[in-house]
Design an enzyme around this catalytic site. Structure first.
Site, PDB file in Angstrom:
ATOM      1  N   GLY A 102       0.781  -1.233   0.000  1.00  0.00           N
ATOM      2  CA  GLY A 102       0.000   0.000   0.000  1.00  0.00           C
ATOM      3  C   GLY A 102       0.811   1.281   0.000  1.00  0.00           C
ATOM      4  N   TYR A 103       2.123   1.204   0.213  1.00  0.00           N
ATOM      5  CA  TYR A 103       2.965   2.408   0.225  1.00  0.00           C
ATOM      6  C   TYR A 103       3.155   2.895  -1.203  1.00  0.00           C
ATOM      7  CZ  TYR A 103       4.540   0.811   4.906  1.00  0.00           C
ATOM      8  OH  TYR A 103       4.611   0.377   6.210  1.00  0.00           O
ATOM      9  N   SER A 104       2.848   4.134  -1.624  1.00  0.00           N
ATOM     10  CA  SER A 104       2.289   5.177  -0.797  1.00  0.00           C
ATOM     11  C   SER A 104       0.994   5.675  -1.441  1.00  0.00           C
ATOM     12  CB  SER A 104       3.298   6.317  -0.662  1.00  0.00           C
ATOM     13  OG  SER A 104       3.808   6.644  -1.971  1.00  0.00           O
TER      14      SER A 104
END
Length: 317
Positions: A53-55
């Site tokens: 999920g970054y970023s």
């Protein structure tokens, strides 16, 4: 300064500081990220922590940016570097792969492998627990990935003691892959997010513990001081709230005292306090620039005295 690799996470051997990858593709562009990764590994570091999920929270990003940068770096540096580093990533928070449905776990793993340009993930975390899915289903999906050679070890983050205990019990009973590590929110100004039931469970089950937010979004680096107004920004807003508390001011004062005694940065002292805690294997900290790295990596060489640990612990109580 050269960190030794000797801490254990299951079958993996890691350095005493894990490099957080949340800034890669966000506040650190590709070239800067490469420079940070080079400096970290050249200094003996070998554990890179990221998530699918970054970023995604950044306007214009869709998730996976950090993994993509790390994958480009791994490809550029070649197989020898890939074999030397422990790559940790997480599932459950990519906008297109939310949650821990078994099929989602497997699809997200394939996405991460593609972005990381590798054939295996060394340490694969459930980023946030998904209580709509039975722990048996989650563990079976992760076990399938381990058996397929796509994941070496599995771990959990942001999970309740009850669900973690149930997960470990299932693995023990059914003989599936077992969580070997826990990644909790834990630092000098956030102790109740880990200490208590989670810590007791981690100790009893011999889990490696790798705290995130180890520097409280920069608050524990000493760059914020009482009486000064932090600049505008999300992180500065968190700092302002902590600065307004007696506890926050006590912690900063204690950090300053210990840092002065060692002629060391406050960030190093804050990380050293974490590393001295009985269940902690390696704290996780990120660097937006190469200049920020030495204070983080120096944790490997800083031994706090019993009195200094006591001072910091009391200040943070």
């Amino acid at each position: 300064m050269q960190m030794n690799v000797g801490k254990k996470i299951g079958q993996l051997s890691v350095a005493p500081l894990a490099l957080g990858g949340n800034v890669f593709g966000w506040t650190a562009d590709k070239d800067t990220s490469f420079a940070v990764l080079d400096a970290y590994t050249e200094g003996g570091g070998n554990h890179i922590d990221t998530a699918d999920g970054y970023s995604s929270w950044v306007e214009g990003n869709s998730g996976g940016e950090s993994e993509t940068v790390i994958g480009q770096w791994l490809a550029a540096r070649g197989p020898a570097v890939r074999d030397d580093v422990v790559v940790a990533t997480k599932v459950a928070r990519h906008p297109d792969r939310m949650g821990l449905d078994p099929q989602n776990i497997k699809a997200a793993c394939e996405d991460s492998l593609r972005r990381l340009q590798t054939d295996r993930i060394d340490l694969y975390y459930t980023h946030f627990d998904d209580e709509s899915v039975e722990v048996s289903e989650i563990l079976q999906a992760l076990d399938d990935l381990v058996k397929a050679g796509k994941v070496r070890e599995i771990a959990a983050s942001n999970i309740s003691p009850e669900r973690l205990a149930a997960s470990l019990a299932f693995s023990d009973r059914e003989g599936t892959a077992r969580y070997v590590a826990l990644q909790p929110h834990y630092n000098l100004v956030s102790r109740d997010t880990y200490e208590g039931e989670l810590e007791t469970l981690a100790r009893r089950e011999s889990l490696a513990v790798l705290p995130y937010y180890a520097l409280a979004a920069g608050f524990l680096t000493g760059k914020y001081q009482p009486g000064e107004q932090p600049p505008e920004g999300a992180r500065s807003g968190q700092a302002a709230k902590l600065l307004a508390t007696e506890r926050g001011q006590r912690v900063l004062a204690a950090l300053s005292t210990v840092a002065g005694a060692h002629q060391a940065p406050e960030a190093t002292v804050a990380l050293a306090w974490l590393l001295a805690q009985p269940t902690v294997t390696s704290p996780i900290a990120s660097a937006r620039t190469v200049d920020q790295l030495p204070a983080l990596m120096a944790v490997a060489d800083l031994q706090l005295t019993h009195d200094e640990l006591h001072l910091l612990t009391d200040a943070s109580s």
